[in-house]
Design a protein around this motif. Structure first.
Motif, PDB file in Angstrom:
ATOM      1  N   ARG A 219       0.851  -1.193   0.000  1.00 27.96           N
ATOM      2  CA  ARG A 219       0.000   0.000   0.000  1.00 27.96           C
ATOM      3  C   ARG A 219       0.888   1.246   0.000  1.00 27.96           C
ATOM      4  O   ARG A 219       1.981   1.244   0.568  1.00 27.96           O
ATOM      5  CB  ARG A 219      -0.895   0.022   1.235  1.00 27.96           C
ATOM      6  CG  ARG A 219      -1.795  -1.198   1.405  1.00 27.96           C
ATOM      7  CD  ARG A 219      -2.575  -1.099   2.710  1.00 27.96           C
ATOM      8  NE  ARG A 219      -1.672  -0.947   3.855  1.00 27.96           N
ATOM      9  CZ  ARG A 219      -2.075  -0.584   5.073  1.00 27.96           C
ATOM     10  NH1 ARG A 219      -3.362  -0.329   5.295  1.00 27.96           N
ATOM     11  NH2 ARG A 219      -1.203  -0.469   6.068  1.00 27.96           N
ATOM     12  N   LYS A 220       0.404   2.281  -0.614  1.00 28.64           N
ATOM     13  CA  LYS A 220       1.185   3.513  -0.699  1.00 28.64           C
ATOM     14  C   LYS A 220       1.570   4.013   0.689  1.00 28.64           C
ATOM     15  O   LYS A 220       2.698   4.485   0.905  1.00 28.64           O
ATOM     16  CB  LYS A 220       0.402   4.585  -1.449  1.00 28.64           C
ATOM     17  CG  LYS A 220       1.158   5.895  -1.619  1.00 28.64           C
ATOM     18  CD  LYS A 220       0.344   6.931  -2.366  1.00 28.64           C
ATOM     19  CE  LYS A 220       1.127   8.244  -2.495  1.00 28.64           C
ATOM     20  NZ  LYS A 220       0.354   9.292  -3.204  1.00 28.64           N
ATOM     21  N   GLU A 221       0.656   3.893   1.648  1.00 30.64           N
ATOM     22  CA  GLU A 221       0.923   4.424   2.984  1.00 30.64           C
ATOM     23  C   GLU A 221       1.972   3.612   3.750  1.00 30.64           C
ATOM     24  O   GLU A 221       2.440   4.041   4.815  1.00 30.64           O
ATOM     25  CB  GLU A 221      -0.373   4.491   3.812  1.00 30.64           C
ATOM     26  CG  GLU A 221      -1.140   3.189   3.928  1.00 30.64           C
ATOM     27  CD  GLU A 221      -2.231   3.056   2.868  1.00 30.64           C
ATOM     28  OE1 GLU A 221      -3.281   2.457   3.190  1.00 30.64           O
ATOM     29  OE2 GLU A 221      -2.028   3.550   1.739  1.00 30.64           O
ATOM     30  N   ASP A 222       2.344   2.434   3.230  1.00 32.13           N
ATOM     31  CA  ASP A 222       3.354   1.619   3.892  1.00 32.13           C
ATOM     32  C   ASP A 222       4.776   1.996   3.487  1.00 32.13           C
ATOM     33  O   ASP A 222       5.744   1.457   4.033  1.00 32.13           O
ATOM     34  CB  ASP A 222       3.131   0.138   3.591  1.00 32.13           C
ATOM     35  CG  ASP A 222       1.841  -0.387   4.196  1.00 32.13           C
ATOM     36  OD1 ASP A 222       1.405   0.175   5.218  1.00 32.13           O
ATOM     37  OD2 ASP A 222       1.269  -1.343   3.631  1.00 32.13           O
ATOM     38  N   ASP A 224       7.257   5.223   1.065  1.00 36.63           N
ATOM     39  CA  ASP A 224       7.431   6.659   0.812  1.00 36.63           C
ATOM     40  C   ASP A 224       7.639   6.844  -0.684  1.00 36.63           C
ATOM     41  O   ASP A 224       8.756   6.850  -1.179  1.00 36.63           O
ATOM     42  CB  ASP A 224       8.624   7.191   1.609  1.00 36.63           C
ATOM     43  CG  ASP A 224       8.731   8.710   1.584  1.00 36.63           C
ATOM     44  OD1 ASP A 224       8.247   9.317   0.606  1.00 36.63           O
ATOM     45  OD2 ASP A 224       9.311   9.278   2.514  1.00 36.63           O
ATOM     46  N   TRP A 225       6.530   6.974  -1.409  1.00 32.73           N
ATOM     47  CA  TRP A 225       6.548   7.028  -2.868  1.00 32.73           C
ATOM     48  C   TRP A 225       7.348   8.222  -3.378  1.00 32.73           C
ATOM     49  O   TRP A 225       8.136   8.094  -4.333  1.00 32.73           O
ATOM     50  CB  TRP A 225       5.126   7.052  -3.400  1.00 32.73           C
ATOM     51  CG  TRP A 225       4.960   7.184  -4.884  1.00 32.73           C
ATOM     52  CD1 TRP A 225       4.311   8.174  -5.543  1.00 32.73           C
ATOM     53  CD2 TRP A 225       5.392   6.258  -5.901  1.00 32.73           C
ATOM     54  NE1 TRP A 225       4.321   7.941  -6.899  1.00 32.73           N
ATOM     55  CE2 TRP A 225       4.975   6.775  -7.147  1.00 32.73           C
ATOM     56  CE3 TRP A 225       6.097   5.051  -5.887  1.00 32.73           C
ATOM     57  CZ2 TRP A 225       5.235   6.142  -8.357  1.00 32.73           C
ATOM     58  CZ3 TRP A 225       6.357   4.411  -7.091  1.00 32.73           C
ATOM     59  CH2 TRP A 225       5.938   4.949  -8.301  1.00 32.73           C
ATOM     60  N   TRP A 237       1.025   7.076  -7.627  1.00 34.06           N
ATOM     61  CA  TRP A 237       1.451   5.787  -7.073  1.00 34.06           C
ATOM     62  C   TRP A 237       1.174   4.658  -8.041  1.00 34.06           C
ATOM     63  O   TRP A 237       0.085   4.549  -8.614  1.00 34.06           O
ATOM     64  CB  TRP A 237       0.740   5.534  -5.760  1.00 34.06           C
ATOM     65  CG  TRP A 237       0.773   4.119  -5.255  1.00 34.06           C
ATOM     66  CD1 TRP A 237      -0.267   3.234  -5.226  1.00 34.06           C
ATOM     67  CD2 TRP A 237       1.896   3.428  -4.692  1.00 34.06           C
ATOM     68  NE1 TRP A 237       0.130   2.041  -4.668  1.00 34.06           N
ATOM     69  CE2 TRP A 237       1.461   2.125  -4.332  1.00 34.06           C
ATOM     70  CE3 TRP A 237       3.224   3.777  -4.449  1.00 34.06           C
ATOM     71  CZ2 TRP A 237       2.303   1.186  -3.751  1.00 34.06           C
ATOM     72  CZ3 TRP A 237       4.066   2.828  -3.864  1.00 34.06           C
ATOM     73  CH2 TRP A 237       3.610   1.559  -3.519  1.00 34.06           C
TER      74      TRP A 237
END
Length: 453
Positions: A219-222, A224-225, A237
């Motif tokens: 997941r993106k929140e996991d 640092d894109w 993302w």
């Protein structure tokens, strides 16, 4: 799996000598030392990116030699929380050590217990991560390709030369005994002038560089894109570009950076030529139409020779495909008198000038002897650690060079030069133009224009 076995067979054929093979005698000046290492000083190593390469080869290689060389892992930096946790568990399982975690490289370099780092992040990040590390005072083992753009290539090279840190690029053929013997044979003049080189790297692997399961789990929140993108264009993302980066430009060039960079490096090494004079290439996505952007098949033709004398030189033909594994991995050098085959590790008169063909032109036969390359070699099996022999010896060479402040087998210039060839090939594939190199500006030119992604 057949292709995995072929890779293992190739690595065993490379038949390593001890870790000191080819160790340069050149010592770096005292001004480059982050500290003067004594024989008993422990060197603490950080892991930058817990990638498949780190897990499968680099960490096992370091651990294999860690006790003898007095190196140990102390921390890991990875922007994905899952990878940090997995790395801690992996190192604990393999070594009994519990290492610290850092959410990014700034946190890692704030630590006082990291003297050197092993970098195996996404292809496009290698050069800039190397630059960060040396400017933070750390020695570096950095995976290849060293760089995917000339701007990154120049910036990293400048930083390494300015700081004087010990940097080993992951071109592990430079730590293979058979490659050292080939280099010695050619440079002694026994082979004759190189007239052509043929290189292939063929597999039949639709899943190569795919991460189907993981790309649905992350997941993106996991992670640092924005930090991941570094200096690449900002975009939304995309888990595939994060985990399957080797399939997407400008995150990777794919085949040129992953495979060709290994093989073309031997041309530079054996000839002391820094890069091709020109490249023409084409390819396509002919079979594995899964959304990838980098080609599943390509062929490149290089012109090599002295940069100031176009009357001398030779051609290198490189081809690779994901769609049929016949031919495997080959590197064959040709002279007028025969061939040097780095698959069979033999020198032979194959294709050399025979008496029949020479006589009519008033010439004499020109034929190499038929013999093994060097003496009989016993390769390490790597059975206890699972690490391949080439990576093991290449890692040991870096550890010894960090300890003794010596030039490693694959220094920053080896990485800089293989990256020029890589970027020239990428430019030819992506533009369809004839590609050259501007020596004064250190820029790749496609159709006479500076190549940029």
């Amino acid at each position: 799996m057949k292709n995995d076995n072929s890779r293992r067979d190739f690595l065993k054929k490379s038949a390593l000598t001890t870790a000191g093979v080819g160790l340069g005698a050149l010592a770096f000046p005292a001004s480059s030392y982050s500290k003067i290492l004594g024989a008993n000083d422990r060197v603490n190593v950080g892991i930058v990116g817990f990638s498949d390469r780190a897990r499968g080869a680099l960490i096992p290689a370091m651990l294999k030699h860690s006790k003898e060389t007095n190196f140990q892992f102390t921390a890991v930096s990875d922007i994905w929380n899952r990878r940090r946790e997995e790395c801690v568990a992996y190192v604990k399982d393999k070594s009994g050590l519990t290492i610290a975690t850092a959410r990014n490289n700034e946190e890692l370099y704030d630590r006082k217990d990291v003297d050197a780092v092993i970098i195996s992040t996404a292809d496009f990040q290698h050069a800039l991560h190397c630059k960060e590390a040396v400017e933070a005072g750390r020695d570096v083992y950095v995976e290849k390709p060293f760089a995917e753009t000339m701007a990154d290539n120049r910036a990293a090279k400048e930083a390494v030369l300015r700081t004087g840190k010990i940097v080993q690029v992951g071109s592990q053929r430079r730590s293979g005994l058979n490659y050292h013997q080939a280099n010695d044979f050619i440079k002694a003049g026994k082979f004759g002038n190189i007239v052509a080189v043929e290189m292939t790297w063929n597999v039949n692997q639709p899943g190569r560089w795919r991460r189907k399961d993981l790309s649905t789990q992350i997941r993106k929140e996991d992670t640092d894109w924005d930090r991941y993108l570094m200096n690449r264009p900002k975009q939304e993302w995309d888990s595939r570009k994060y985990l399957e980066f080797r399939l997407f430009w400008p995150f990777s060039s794919g085949i040129p950076g992953q495979w060709m960079a290994h093989q073309i490096d031997t041309v530079h090494w054996f000839t002391d030529l820094p890069h091709p004079r020109s490249v023409a290439a084409n390819g396509g996505i002919y079979l594995w139409k899964d959304g990838r952007e980098n080609y599943d098949t390509m062929t490149a033709v290089f012109d090599y020779g002295p940069l100031n004398d176009s009357t001398k030189g030779f051609q290198v033909i490189y081809s690779s495909r994901f769609t049929n594994g016949a031919g495997g991995t080959k590197e064959i050098y040709y002279s007028n008198s025969g061939e040097l085959n780095l698959d069979t590790n033999r020198i032979s008169p194959n294709g050399g000038l025979s008496a029949n063909n020479a006589r009519g032109m008033g010439m004499e036969a020109n034929l190499l002897p038929d013999l093994a390359l060097g003496e009989a070699i016993q390769a390490e099996t790597g059975a206890d650690t699972g690490v391949d022999d080439l990576t093991s010896a290449h890692m040991r060479n870096w550890l010894d060079c960090v300890r003794n402040r010596k030039k490693p087998n694959a220094d920053v210039m080896a990485g800089y030069n293989h990256s020029i060839a890589n970027i020239m090939t990428t430019a030819a594939l992506r533009t369809g133009q004839f590609v050259t190199f501007d020596e004064e500006k250190q820029e790749v030119l496609a159709g006479g224009k500076v190549f940029q992604y």
